[in-house]
Design a protein around this motif. Structure first.
Motif, mmCIF file in Angstrom:
data_model
loop_
_atom_site.group_PDB
_atom_site.id
_atom_site.type_symbol
_atom_site.label_atom_id
_atom_site.label_comp_id
_atom_site.label_asym_id
_atom_site.label_seq_id
_atom_site.Cartn_x
_atom_site.Cartn_y
_atom_site.Cartn_z
ATOM 1 N N ALA A 1 0.815 -1.198 0.000
ATOM 2 C CA ALA A 1 0.000 0.000 0.000
ATOM 3 C C ALA A 1 0.857 1.258 0.000
ATOM 4 N N THR A 2 1.979 1.216 0.712
ATOM 5 C CA THR A 2 2.880 2.371 0.730
ATOM 6 C C THR A 2 3.484 2.616 -0.645
ATOM 7 N N THR A 3 3.815 1.523 -1.351
ATOM 8 C CA THR A 3 4.367 1.671 -2.707
ATOM 9 C C THR A 3 3.340 2.285 -3.653
ATOM 10 N N VAL A 4 2.091 1.892 -3.526
ATOM 11 C CA VAL A 4 1.037 2.451 -4.381
ATOM 12 C C VAL A 4 0.842 3.936 -4.080
ATOM 13 N N ALA A 5 0.876 4.314 -2.809
ATOM 14 C CA ALA A 5 0.736 5.720 -2.438
ATOM 15 C C ALA A 5 1.875 6.555 -3.012
ATOM 16 N N ASP A 6 3.111 6.027 -2.927
ATOM 17 C CA ASP A 6 4.254 6.740 -3.509
ATOM 18 C C ASP A 6 4.103 6.883 -5.017
ATOM 19 N N LEU A 7 3.594 5.850 -5.665
ATOM 20 C CA LEU A 7 3.396 5.903 -7.118
ATOM 21 C C LEU A 7 2.353 6.963 -7.481
ATOM 22 N N PHE A 8 1.290 7.062 -6.704
ATOM 23 C CA PHE A 8 0.275 8.096 -6.947
ATOM 24 C C PHE A 8 0.898 9.493 -6.879
ATOM 25 N N VAL A 9 1.736 9.711 -5.876
ATOM 26 C CA VAL A 9 2.333 11.035 -5.688
ATOM 27 C C VAL A 9 3.243 11.385 -6.860
ATOM 28 N N ARG A 10 4.063 10.432 -7.298
ATOM 29 C CA ARG A 10 5.009 10.710 -8.397
ATOM 30 C C ARG A 10 4.276 10.927 -9.722
ATOM 31 N N LEU A 11 3.259 10.139 -9.969
ATOM 32 C CA LEU A 11 2.526 10.295 -11.223
ATOM 33 C C LEU A 11 1.768 11.622 -11.251
ATOM 34 N N TYR A 12 1.231 12.044 -10.124
ATOM 35 C CA TYR A 12 0.486 13.310 -10.095
ATOM 36 C C TYR A 12 1.415 14.498 -10.317
ATOM 37 N N GLU A 13 2.652 14.388 -9.854
ATOM 38 C CA GLU A 13 3.611 15.479 -10.015
ATOM 39 C C GLU A 13 4.086 15.649 -11.450
ATOM 40 N N MET A 14 3.720 14.730 -12.334
ATOM 41 C CA MET A 14 4.086 14.866 -13.748
ATOM 42 C C MET A 14 3.246 15.933 -14.447
ATOM 43 N N GLU A 15 2.170 16.362 -13.827
ATOM 44 C CA GLU A 15 1.341 17.485 -14.294
ATOM 45 C C GLU A 15 0.774 17.258 -15.694
ATOM 46 N N GLN A 16 0.336 16.057 -15.944
ATOM 47 C CA GLN A 16 -0.401 15.763 -17.176
ATOM 48 C C GLN A 16 -1.884 15.675 -16.820
ATOM 49 N N PRO A 17 -2.726 16.515 -17.438
ATOM 50 C CA PRO A 17 -4.131 16.605 -17.008
ATOM 51 C C PRO A 17 -4.869 15.274 -17.010
ATOM 52 N N GLN A 18 -4.729 14.483 -18.069
ATOM 53 C CA GLN A 18 -5.450 13.210 -18.111
ATOM 54 C C GLN A 18 -4.949 12.250 -17.051
ATOM 55 N N LEU A 19 -3.639 12.240 -16.848
ATOM 56 C CA LEU A 19 -3.067 11.360 -15.834
ATOM 57 C C LEU A 19 -3.475 11.805 -14.433
ATOM 58 N N GLN A 20 -3.514 13.120 -14.202
ATOM 59 C CA GLN A 20 -3.928 13.608 -12.890
ATOM 60 C C GLN A 20 -5.386 13.260 -12.597
ATOM 61 N N GLY A 21 -6.242 13.345 -13.623
ATOM 62 C CA GLY A 21 -7.630 12.960 -13.418
ATOM 63 C C GLY A 21 -7.772 11.498 -13.063
ATOM 64 N N ALA A 22 -6.973 10.638 -13.718
ATOM 65 C CA ALA A 22 -7.020 9.206 -13.409
ATOM 66 C C ALA A 22 -6.511 8.931 -11.998
ATOM 67 N N ILE A 23 -5.476 9.668 -11.578
ATOM 68 C CA ILE A 23 -4.927 9.469 -10.232
ATOM 69 C C ILE A 23 -5.951 9.858 -9.174
ATOM 70 N N VAL A 24 -6.635 10.983 -9.372
ATOM 71 C CA VAL A 24 -7.624 11.435 -8.384
ATOM 72 C C VAL A 24 -8.775 10.435 -8.293
ATOM 73 N N ALA A 25 -9.207 9.896 -9.429
ATOM 74 C CA ALA A 25 -10.294 8.912 -9.406
ATOM 75 C C ALA A 25 -9.859 7.630 -8.703
ATOM 76 N N CYS A 26 -8.637 7.149 -8.996
ATOM 77 C CA CYS A 26 -8.128 5.930 -8.350
ATOM 78 C C CYS A 26 -7.869 6.137 -6.865
ATOM 79 N N LEU A 27 -7.563 7.381 -6.507
ATOM 80 C CA LEU A 27 -7.264 7.658 -5.105
ATOM 81 C C LEU A 27 -8.476 7.391 -4.213
ATOM 82 N N GLY A 28 -9.681 7.618 -4.744
ATOM 83 C CA GLY A 28 -10.871 7.338 -3.951
ATOM 84 C C GLY A 28 -11.019 5.868 -3.620
ATOM 85 N N PHE A 29 -10.812 5.007 -4.606
ATOM 86 C CA PHE A 29 -10.901 3.559 -4.351
ATOM 87 C C PHE A 29 -9.784 3.101 -3.413
#
Length: 567
Positions: A1-29
């Protein structure tokens, strides 16, 4: 779970709008299954950044994620409490008892209260002048933001006193998908404590007026415009369900709503209306959350950058007020005591267009919103559905009480002398203008109530607010398609005479800087309406007081004369 959380943070910092939207949606689950990560500040920063983004689709995904999480934790909390053997355990420790080392559903939802302010800010977004595509997005944004606020309120994670004005303003929304849930939420909030709204009806009406003006956008306002039928129906429904049943609550609601009309004077509402004008003069961009009170109006030559709050003049202590100019230059700041009128180029039109109501052209921005706010409150009062005879009679009674004080002091004040040639000393025309508008609105409200409910002057004079009997109103004529018996139970509404108000307010606006003319106009209005018609009710008391002053009891002279005649 910690690895997945770190992956979410790194992917969101890439500042790609479509990727950020996918990260926010996955973050809820992810957070629904891993409750301990709800307190992770890195994941909280992702949600906060998404809510503050200028990308509306990303903001929408963040609000949907929050709504799903709150709904999920609410269901989980109910299931945990229903487990056997935990009746005497606090709700925050239920899950720890069942599964040690993990957060309970109640504890997991508490960190989500940090996003309540961002959700409230998104409730202020409107779709007044947006295109069809962005209009649908803005409606979805407000709907999801409302769901977040509602769930936070149900779980006790937000202060209801902060939520109440915003939710009250939503019942005036044009979209039924927003107005209907807002009415239902207000009914739940006020079911046990209607005093929540009664004690803050001034804030709620101001917030509703702010939302009403935001819907109009940069369109030049006009006098005589009434509220939307959907807004009046929602407010009437709320009044019927939560205030009309008890005599005390409905009278308090009417009295405090009327008081807003008589609080237009600068000494009570100057700072409030400066903030309203600042917020009104800048339409928030769809990507930026609006802030209550104007705050940062948003640069780029917006009108909000020209409206300044009161400032103390160094060395004099006198307050100054800002005046909005239609050009892009700096505002012309006039002292409060200066009676100079704005030039025609300084019209009250926020967007500087030449079109608009000629009756409002000579008013400053503050005076414009004073008139519009009084009209808004009067329309809201007329939208209330009355079924008891004491309701419109009490409203007329309160109008008479206020008029007997305000109109009398207005006509006898040193600022409005009976002799027009008398010199004016230390007067403030804006005070007189606000009072004149309040008196005019009150007179029209009386006429509207008398006409709609067929109230005679004698009924209004004999009405006693302490009387506890409740007689139902009767319709003068039976509507087509309604049986005669059912017509007597049908609720009635008065109609705000907008066109008549426009005709009466036009000369007042033209004479806003001339106290003598204002006094003459108000005197002509009050002479046609006897605002104190209650003297007959106190005739016996007056006779008794006069008899005590002369040392004789009432009827003593007549008894003595009768005895002398008998002798």
């Amino acid at each position: 779970a910690t690895t997945v959380a770190d992956l979410f943070v790194r992917l969101y910092e890439m500042e790609q709008p479509q990727l950020q939207g996918a990260i926010v949606a996955c973050l809820g689950f992810f957070l629904a299954g891993q409750r301990t990560f709800v307190k992770d500040p890195r994941l909280a920063d992702i949600i906060s950044g998404a809510l503050a983004s200028r990308d509306l689709s990303l903001v929408l995904k963040a609000l949907e994620t929050l709504a799903r999480l709150l709904a999920h934790f609410s269901q989980e909390a109910e299931m945990e409490i229903e487990q056997p053997g935990i009746e005497n355990i606090p709700a925050s420790k239920v899950h720890a008892k069942l599964r040690p080392g993990r957060l309970s559903a109640v504890e997991a939802s508490q960190p989500l209260s940090l996003f309540g302010d961002a959700a409230l800010a998104r409730l202020s977004l409107h779709a007044g002048n947006a295109s069809s595509a962005s209009r649908d997005v803005l409606i979805k944004l407000r709907t999801e933001a409302f769901q977040v606020v509602r769930l936070l309120n149900v779980q006790g994670l937000v202060n209801p006193l902060i939520v109440l004005p915003k939710v009250f303003s939503l019942i005036f929304a044009e979209e039924a998908v927003i107005a209907e849930p807002a009415v239902a939420m207000l009914k739940d909030m006020l079911e046990l404590k209607p005093s929540l709204l009664l004690n803050r009806i001034d804030e709620c009406l101001q917030e509703a007026f702010l939302a009403h003006r935001a819907v109009e956008g940069t369109t030049q306002p006009r006098l005589g415009n009434s509220l939307m039928p959907s807004a009046t129906a929602a407010l009437g429904e709320l009044y019927v369900e939560r205030f009309r049943k008890q005599k005390g609550t409905r009278e308090t609601f009417i009295r405090r709503a009327l008081k807003e009309v008589f609080r237009l004077q600068v000494d009570r509402g100057h700072e409030r209306f400066v903030e309203l004008c600042a917020a009104m003069s800048s339409t928030p961009s769809p990507g930026s959350p609006s802030r209550r009170g104007g705050g940062d109006a948003g640069g780029g030559g917006s009108m909000g950058s020209l409206v300044k709050k009161e400032a103390e003049t160094p060395g004099t202590g006198r307050k100054k007020r800002a005046r909005v100019t239609t050009a892009g230059a700096s505002p012309a700041v006039k002292a409060e005591g200066d009676s100079e009128r704005p030039a025609p180029s300084e019209a009250a039109d926020p967007d500087g267009s030449a079109e608009g109501d000629p009756a409002l052209a000579s008013l400053s921005l503050k005076q414009l919103h004073q008139v519009l706010y009084a009209q808004f409150v009067a329309c809201a009062i007329c939208s209330l559905t009355f079924v008891f005879e004491s309701e419109p009679l009490f409203l007329v009674y309160e109008c008479n009480q206020n008029l007997s004080l305000q109109a009398g002091s207005f006509l006898t004040s040193p600022a409005a002398p009976s002799d027009p040639s008398e010199a004016m000393v230390d007067h403030e025309p804006k005070d007189l203008f606000a009072e004149a508008i309040a008196i005019t609105v009150c007179l029209l409200l009386k006429r509207a109530m008398k006409g709609a409910y067929s109230l005679s002057d004698d009924q209004c004079a004999r009405f006693d607010p302490k009387d506890t009997k409740q007689e139902r109103l009767k319709l003068v004529s039976t509507p087509i398609g309604v049986r005669h018996g059912a017509a007597e139970e049908a609720p009635q509404r008065a109609v705000w005479p907008g066109e008549e108000f426009r005709k009466l307010a036009a000369p007042l606006a033209a004479a806003a800087g001339e106290p003598q003319k204002l006094a003459k106009l108000v005197q002509s209005l009050t002479e046609d309406d006897a605002y104190d018609t209650s003297r007959g009710r106190y005739a016996s008391n007056l006779a008794s007081l006069e008899a005590k002053k002369s040392g004789k009891r009432p009827g003593a002279r007549s008894r003595g004369a009768a005895a002398a005649k008998a002798a």
